[in-house]
Design a protein around this motif. Structure first.
Motif, PDB file in Angstrom:
ATOM      1  N   PHE A 255     -80.933   5.983 -75.979  1.00 54.55           N
ATOM      2  CA  PHE A 255     -79.742   5.133 -75.996  1.00 54.55           C
ATOM      3  C   PHE A 255     -79.150   5.040 -77.401  1.00 54.55           C
ATOM      4  N   ASP A 256     -79.413   6.081 -78.210  1.00 48.87           N
ATOM      5  CA  ASP A 256     -78.846   6.178 -79.562  1.00 48.87           C
ATOM      6  C   ASP A 256     -79.184   4.957 -80.413  1.00 48.87           C
ATOM      7  N   GLY A 257     -80.409   4.492 -80.298  1.00 45.75           N
ATOM      8  CA  GLY A 257     -80.841   3.342 -81.078  1.00 45.75           C
ATOM      9  C   GLY A 257     -80.958   3.663 -82.557  1.00 45.75           C
ATOM     10  N   VAL A 258     -80.903   2.639 -83.373  1.00 42.10           N
ATOM     11  CA  VAL A 258     -80.998   2.785 -84.825  1.00 42.10           C
ATOM     12  C   VAL A 258     -82.216   2.037 -85.373  1.00 42.10           C
ATOM     13  N   GLU A 259     -82.424   0.813 -84.915  1.00 42.41           N
ATOM     14  CA  GLU A 259     -83.523  -0.015 -85.426  1.00 42.41           C
ATOM     15  C   GLU A 259     -84.840   0.390 -84.778  1.00 42.41           C
ATOM     16  N   ARG A 260     -85.861   0.543 -85.609  1.00 38.27           N
ATOM     17  CA  ARG A 260     -87.191   0.904 -85.111  1.00 38.27           C
ATOM     18  C   ARG A 260     -87.870  -0.355 -84.563  1.00 38.27           C
ATOM     19  N   THR A 261     -88.330  -0.282 -83.337  1.00 39.96           N
ATOM     20  CA  THR A 261     -88.941  -1.434 -82.689  1.00 39.96           C
ATOM     21  C   THR A 261     -90.243  -1.038 -82.008  1.00 39.96           C
ATOM     22  N   VAL A 262     -91.019  -2.051 -81.678  1.00 46.09           N
ATOM     23  CA  VAL A 262     -92.210  -1.904 -80.843  1.00 46.09           C
ATOM     24  C   VAL A 262     -91.938  -2.667 -79.559  1.00 46.09           C
ATOM     25  N   ILE A 281    -100.612  -6.557 -80.588  1.00 41.12           N
ATOM     26  CA  ILE A 281    -100.603  -5.305 -79.833  1.00 41.12           C
ATOM     27  C   ILE A 281    -101.773  -4.457 -80.338  1.00 41.12           C
ATOM     28  N   ASP A 282    -102.679  -4.103 -79.434  1.00 37.90           N
ATOM     29  CA  ASP A 282    -103.789  -3.215 -79.757  1.00 37.90           C
ATOM     30  C   ASP A 282    -103.466  -1.821 -79.223  1.00 37.90           C
ATOM     31  N   PHE A 283    -103.489  -0.816 -80.106  1.00 35.94           N
ATOM     32  CA  PHE A 283    -103.174   0.563 -79.724  1.00 35.94           C
ATOM     33  C   PHE A 283    -104.461   1.307 -79.387  1.00 35.94           C
ATOM     34  N   ILE A 284    -104.517   1.893 -78.185  1.00 38.51           N
ATOM     35  CA  ILE A 284    -105.733   2.583 -77.739  1.00 38.51           C
ATOM     36  C   ILE A 284    -105.584   4.100 -77.796  1.00 38.51           C
ATOM     37  N   GLU A 285    -104.487   4.623 -77.264  1.00 32.13           N
ATOM     38  CA  GLU A 285    -104.335   6.090 -77.242  1.00 32.13           C
ATOM     39  C   GLU A 285    -102.856   6.454 -77.184  1.00 32.13           C
ATOM     40  N   ARG A 286    -102.499   7.509 -77.914  1.00 26.49           N
ATOM     41  CA  ARG A 286    -101.114   7.995 -77.856  1.00 26.49           C
ATOM     42  C   ARG A 286    -100.954   8.889 -76.635  1.00 26.49           C
ATOM     43  N   LEU A 287     -99.915   8.607 -75.840  1.00 27.83           N
ATOM     44  CA  LEU A 287     -99.660   9.393 -74.638  1.00 27.83           C
ATOM     45  C   LEU A 287     -98.729  10.563 -74.899  1.00 27.83           C
ATOM     46  N   ARG A 288     -97.715  10.350 -75.734  1.00 29.60           N
ATOM     47  CA  ARG A 288     -96.744  11.417 -75.994  1.00 29.60           C
ATOM     48  C   ARG A 288     -95.864  11.034 -77.181  1.00 29.60           C
ATOM     49  N   PRO A 289     -95.153  12.025 -77.758  1.00 29.20           N
ATOM     50  CA  PRO A 289     -94.155  11.707 -78.797  1.00 29.20           C
ATOM     51  C   PRO A 289     -92.938  11.026 -78.171  1.00 29.20           C
ATOM     52  N   MET A 290     -92.042  10.594 -79.021  1.00 29.35           N
ATOM     53  CA  MET A 290     -90.785   9.976 -78.564  1.00 29.35           C
ATOM     54  C   MET A 290     -89.686  11.041 -78.575  1.00 29.35           C
ATOM     55  N   PHE A 291     -88.988  11.167 -77.474  1.00 27.63           N
ATOM     56  CA  PHE A 291     -87.851  12.083 -77.429  1.00 27.63           C
ATOM     57  C   PHE A 291     -86.860  11.616 -76.362  1.00 27.63           C
ATOM     58  N   SER A 292     -85.655  12.182 -76.402  1.00 33.59           N
ATOM     59  CA  SER A 292     -84.627  11.823 -75.425  1.00 33.59           C
ATOM     60  C   SER A 292     -84.654  12.823 -74.272  1.00 33.59           C
ATOM     61  N   GLY A 294     -82.574  14.592 -70.672  1.00 33.63           N
ATOM     62  CA  GLY A 294     -81.257  15.076 -70.274  1.00 33.63           C
ATOM     63  C   GLY A 294     -80.502  14.126 -69.388  1.00 33.63           C
ATOM     64  N   SER A 295     -81.233  13.221 -68.708  1.00 34.42           N
ATOM     65  CA  SER A 295     -80.572  12.275 -67.811  1.00 34.42           C
ATOM     66  C   SER A 295     -81.440  11.042 -67.668  1.00 34.42           C
ATOM     67  N   LEU A 296     -80.853   9.982 -67.134  1.00 34.56           N
ATOM     68  CA  LEU A 296     -81.597   8.744 -66.912  1.00 34.56           C
ATOM     69  C   LEU A 296     -82.694   8.965 -65.875  1.00 34.56           C
ATOM     70  N   ASP A 297     -82.425   9.795 -64.868  1.00 30.92           N
ATOM     71  CA  ASP A 297     -83.439  10.065 -63.849  1.00 30.92           C
ATOM     72  C   ASP A 297     -84.662  10.734 -64.467  1.00 30.92           C
ATOM     73  N   GLU A 298     -84.442  11.666 -65.393  1.00 28.42           N
ATOM     74  CA  GLU A 298     -85.570  12.314 -66.066  1.00 28.42           C
ATOM     75  C   GLU A 298     -86.378  11.300 -66.870  1.00 28.42           C
ATOM     76  N   LEU A 299     -85.687  10.378 -67.525  1.00 30.00           N
ATOM     77  CA  LEU A 299     -86.359   9.331 -68.280  1.00 30.00           C
ATOM     78  C   LEU A 299     -87.224   8.478 -67.364  1.00 30.00           C
ATOM     79  N   LEU A 300     -86.690   8.083 -66.202  1.00 30.73           N
ATOM     80  CA  LEU A 300     -87.424   7.236 -65.286  1.00 30.73           C
ATOM     81  C   LEU A 300     -88.667   7.944 -64.739  1.00 30.73           C
ATOM     82  N   VAL A 301     -88.548   9.214 -64.466  1.00 28.75           N
ATOM     83  CA  VAL A 301     -89.711   9.983 -64.004  1.00 28.75           C
ATOM     84  C   VAL A 301     -90.803   9.966 -65.070  1.00 28.75           C
ATOM     85  N   GLN A 302     -90.411  10.169 -66.328  1.00 28.56           N
ATOM     86  CA  GLN A 302     -91.388  10.175 -67.409  1.00 28.56           C
ATOM     87  C   GLN A 302     -91.994   8.783 -67.616  1.00 28.56           C
TER      88      GLN A 302
END
Length: 330
Positions: A255-262, A281-292, A294-302
């Protein structure tokens, strides 16, 4: 554990002590080896164990244009020093003026004079005094002259030769390796902050999130999606409640964000009202990197896959998206 912030806080009847000193950022396994020796020596002598720590971080004071992001907040540091068995901690306000004391002045005036040390326990890499010129050998020499014992605790590390240190924790977190950081810390990496209002995009999609922002959260891992726990105090109780969460760290590029948030989405919950609460917030394991996507449907699936991955990592039942109409607040 007693906490002293000035000489006036120190009990007038303070007897002899065993003192350790350091920033103790994160209170990792290396720190805990030093603390364990301090506590054991104090008990053997029948005296108090005292930790001298510093706030703000000396590196930030000397290099304000390149501030150090602490692995843990001062409050969490004190909690962990108490959990290690330390009887009292002196939180020294660190300034450039304070840093001018020579190694002998620092030891004689503060460790021996103010804190009544009859023994001092430090890691073998300890440095102290103006310019950090004091080291273990100098401390032993001062001990012979001023009448205190010195115990140097050897470095500890992993099988690959990495020394356990706060710097190592920051390196691992900068790569998103929160499980590696947990190996050094001896527990999951934690940040802490107040839940604030966000853009509420997640709740519209069935993923309401608790949003944390700011510079005082602790060391935030690299951008990405993580499995972890949102930890809150049970209202009207001192007990902690651990809630399984999928955690997003980054600027929200979809969503073209600028501010880094948790942002933490508690699995399956639509009834939480956390605004204004201080949570961890306790971090246990990284699941994936952050990326955009192609569509909102693809985002929801992920995002659905992120929920499944989070549940699998944490060993909790799988939960899907919640009904946006049933979300009260978060």
């Amino acid at each position: 554990m007693q906490v002293w912030h000035s000489e006036e806080d120190i009990p007038s009847e303070l007897g002899r002590t065993v003192v350790t000193m350091g920033i103790f950022d994160g209170v990792h396994k290396g720190h805990r080896a030093v603390l364990a020796k301090t506590v054991a020596e104090a008990k053997a002598r029948g005296v108090m164990s005292v930790a001298l720590t510093f706030d703000p971080h000396p590196a930030t004071v000397h290099n304000p244009d390149s501030p150090i992001h602490l692995v843990a907040t001062l409050g969490d540091r004190l909690d962990r020093l108490a959990a290690a068995g330390i009887d009292a901690t002196f939180v020294q306000h660190y300034t450039l003026e304070y840093a001018q004391a020579s190694p002998r002045e620092f030891v004689a005036n503060q460790l021996v004079g103010q804190l009544h040390a009859e023994a001092i326990v430090v890691g073998q890499d300890a440095r102290f005094g103006k310019g950090n010129v004091g080291d273990g050998d100098m401390l032993r020499a001062l001990g012979s002259k001023l009448g205190f014992s010195v115990y140097l605790v050897s470095d500890v590390g992993d099988d690959a030769g990495h020394r356990w240190s706060s710097t190592r924790v920051r390196e691992l977190l900068s790569m998103g390796d929160v499980s590696g950081a947990a190996m050094v810390l001896g527990r999951p990496h934690r940040i802490r902050g107040e839940v604030v209002h966000g853009f509420q995009r997640g709740r519209e999609l069935g993923f309401p999130t608790a949003n944390l922002t700011g510079d005082n959260l602790g060391e935030v891992p690299a951008d990405g999606v993580y499995a972890g726990w949102l930890v809150r105090r049970v209202p009207a109780s001192s007990a902690a409640e651990y809630l399984p969460a999928a955690i997003s760290v980054g600027t929200n590029p979809q969503f073209d964000g600028v501010e880094r948030t948790v942002e933490a989405h508690v699995l399956g919950r639509s009834d939480l009202n956390l605004y204004g609460e201080s949570v961890a917030i306790d971090f246990i394991e990284r699941l994936r990197p952050m990326f955009s996507f192609g569509s909102l449907d693809e985002l929801l699936v992920q995002m659905d896959e992120d929920l499944r991955g989070t549940a699998e990592v944490l060993g909790v039942p799988t939960a899907g998206r919640v009904d946006p109409k049933k979300i009260k607040a978060i």
